[in-house]
Motif scaffolding. Structure first.
Motif, PDB file in Angstrom:
ATOM      1  N   THR A 197       0.823  -1.199   0.078  1.00 44.69           N
ATOM      2  CA  THR A 197      -0.016  -0.045  -0.188  1.00 44.69           C
ATOM      3  C   THR A 197       0.953   1.342  -0.077  1.00 44.69           C
ATOM      4  O   THR A 197       1.855   1.423   0.702  1.00 44.69           O
ATOM      5  N   ALA A 198       0.439   2.322  -0.830  1.00 46.86           N
ATOM      6  CA  ALA A 198       1.243   3.443  -0.560  1.00 46.86           C
ATOM      7  C   ALA A 198       1.130   4.314   0.735  1.00 46.86           C
ATOM      8  O   ALA A 198       0.437   4.020   1.369  1.00 46.86           O
ATOM      9  N   SER A 199       2.465   4.732   0.920  1.00 48.30           N
ATOM     10  CA  SER A 199       2.594   5.211   2.195  1.00 48.30           C
ATOM     11  C   SER A 199       2.834   6.762   2.080  1.00 48.30           C
ATOM     12  O   SER A 199       3.281   7.257   1.203  1.00 48.30           O
ATOM     13  N   PHE A 245       1.940  10.973  -1.296  1.00 44.01           N
ATOM     14  CA  PHE A 245       2.322   9.426  -0.995  1.00 44.01           C
ATOM     15  C   PHE A 245       3.345   9.225  -1.841  1.00 44.01           C
ATOM     16  O   PHE A 245       3.706   9.750  -2.841  1.00 44.01           O
ATOM     17  N   GLU A 246       3.921   7.868  -1.442  1.00 41.62           N
ATOM     18  CA  GLU A 246       4.901   7.278  -2.361  1.00 41.62           C
ATOM     19  C   GLU A 246       4.554   5.688  -2.439  1.00 41.62           C
ATOM     20  O   GLU A 246       3.956   5.423  -1.567  1.00 41.62           O
ATOM     21  N   GLN A 247       4.793   5.525  -3.555  1.00 38.52           N
ATOM     22  CA  GLN A 247       4.636   4.181  -4.047  1.00 38.52           C
ATOM     23  C   GLN A 247       5.343   3.051  -3.404  1.00 38.52           C
ATOM     24  O   GLN A 247       6.341   3.228  -2.767  1.00 38.52           O
ATOM     25  N   PRO A 248       4.504   1.829  -3.031  1.00 32.73           N
ATOM     26  CA  PRO A 248       5.382   0.918  -2.174  1.00 32.73           C
ATOM     27  C   PRO A 248       6.328   0.224  -3.133  1.00 32.73           C
ATOM     28  O   PRO A 248       6.373   0.345  -4.425  1.00 32.73           O
ATOM     29  N   GLY A 292       0.706  10.871  -5.655  1.00 33.80           N
ATOM     30  CA  GLY A 292       1.593   9.515  -5.505  1.00 33.80           C
ATOM     31  C   GLY A 292       0.575   8.347  -4.910  1.00 33.80           C
ATOM     32  O   GLY A 292       1.311   7.235  -4.622  1.00 33.80           O
ATOM     33  N   LEU A 293      -0.636   8.261  -5.444  1.00 30.44           N
ATOM     34  CA  LEU A 293      -1.471   7.136  -4.694  1.00 30.44           C
ATOM     35  C   LEU A 293      -1.296   6.030  -5.912  1.00 30.44           C
ATOM     36  O   LEU A 293      -1.524   4.926  -5.636  1.00 30.44           O
ATOM     37  N   SER A 294      -1.257   6.414  -7.058  1.00 31.51           N
ATOM     38  CA  SER A 294      -1.184   5.328  -8.098  1.00 31.51           C
ATOM     39  C   SER A 294       0.106   5.424  -9.002  1.00 31.51           C
ATOM     40  O   SER A 294       0.585   6.532  -9.062  1.00 31.51           O
TER      41      SER A 294
END
Length: 333
Positions: free
Chosen positions: A256-258, A274-277, A312-314
């Motif tokens: 999950t994005a953090s 957010f940043e991608q996992p 940054g969610l996707s």
């Protein structure tokens, strides 16, 4: 003898006729005067002039927009955020400043003031507004808008000026305000603009994310609408100062994005990054709700609306843009 008597009799009749006609004329005159007295208004002396009507309110000249650099004041921003509008003297006794918040596009996207009307006997000022144009395509960003409105004639600053704002809030509602001699546009406790509005200045410290314990999270269908993509919700914990971001992600946290930080990007605008996992293995297909709170580095105008961009969610770079009102709140626990 007989003719003499007849002549005397005729003369006598003529002498008697003149007083009779004079008395009749006098009687008619008296009747006319009596009728005039009867038709006169009670309590109004005959022949005295009637009281003049009260003079109508005078109207000033067209409003003049206030330059943006005069509006970039943290004190004004805070007042508009909490009160919705600021009315103060621009040139004491001569011009009033009216400041509101709204779409950065201005024009038909925000209420527009008409020339000021002044009743000098009170004194009292009335400012009427034309409503926003519902057909306008308006930007969602937020900034202050202000106008300087001239009084038709200067007044002494020895009394409070009563100000009525008509239709500023729509539906012909009237907002009553008072402007005292010391209520002046440049009288704020600080004239320093917000750091985020100074060109070339470093951004303020970002709000660090704090995870919300799972036991305090609501059910995801209470905050997320079916089909929302990205599946994220934004709420106030404390309007203007503490933000909550809720995300529906994988049952595996590492998939999950953090969140990174929440930062003001302008007047009435926030970005939550957010940043991608980096996990490159298989991820479970079940969903789970995650949440974080962010203590903002500077107060935001919750009462006037804030635009929040969640980035940054996707992996394809799609952002979620949320219009956050003051009453969009959540209780955790």
């Amino acid at each position: 003898m007989g003719s003499t008597v007849r002549a005397s009799t005729a003369a006598s009749r003529m002498r008697r006729g003149r007083p009779a006609r004079a008395l009749a004329a006098a009687a008619l005159t008296g009747v006319a005067a009596l009728l005039a007295a009867c038709t006169a208004q009670p309590g109004t002396p005959s022949g005295s002039p009637s009281a003049p009507d009260a003079p109508p309110s005078a109207t000033g000249t067209a409003p003049v927009p206030i330059e943006d650099d005069r509006l970039n004041d943290s004190y004004l921003f805070d007042r508009v955020s909490s009160e919705g509008v600021v009315v103060a003297w621009a040139a004491p006794g001569e011009t009033l400043a009216v400041i509101i918040g709204g779409s950065g596009g201005g024009g038909g996207c925000i209420p527009q003031p008409q020339p000021l009307e002044l009743d000098e006997t009170e004194p009292a000022a009335t400012i009427r507004f034309d409503p926003p144009d519902p057909a306008m395509m308006c930007t969602a960003d937020f900034r202050l808008h202000g106008w300087e409105l001239a009084l038709p004639s200067a007044i002494e600053l020895d009394r409070v000026l009563q100000v009525s704002l008509v239709n500023l809030q729509g539906n012909d509602e009237v907002l009553e305000l008072q402007v005292g001699p010391d209520d002046r546009l440049e009288s704020g406790p600080t004239a320093d603009p917000q750091p985020s509005l100074i060109p070339g200045s470093p951004p303020p410290d970002a709000g660090e994310p704090t995870p919300i314990p799972e036991a305090q999270l609501p059910a995801f269908d209470e905050v997320l609408t079916e089909g929302t993509n990205p599946a994220v919700a934004v709420r106030w914990v404390e309007p203007g100062s503490t933000l909550a971001v809720l995300l529906l992600g994988s049952g595996m946290e590492e998939c999950t994005a953090s969140p990174v930080a929440a930062r003001a990007t302008g007047t009435g605008a926030l970005e939550v990054q957010f940043e991608q996992p980096t996990h490159d293995g298989d991820c479970s297909a079940d969903g789970r709700l995650y949440g974080w709170t962010f203590e903002l580095a500077e107060q935001m105008p919750a009462a006037l609306g804030v635009e929040v961009t969640v980035s940054g969610l996707s992996a394809d770079g799609e952002d979620a843009v949320v219009q956050l009102a003051q009453d969009d709140t959540i209780e955790l626990g």
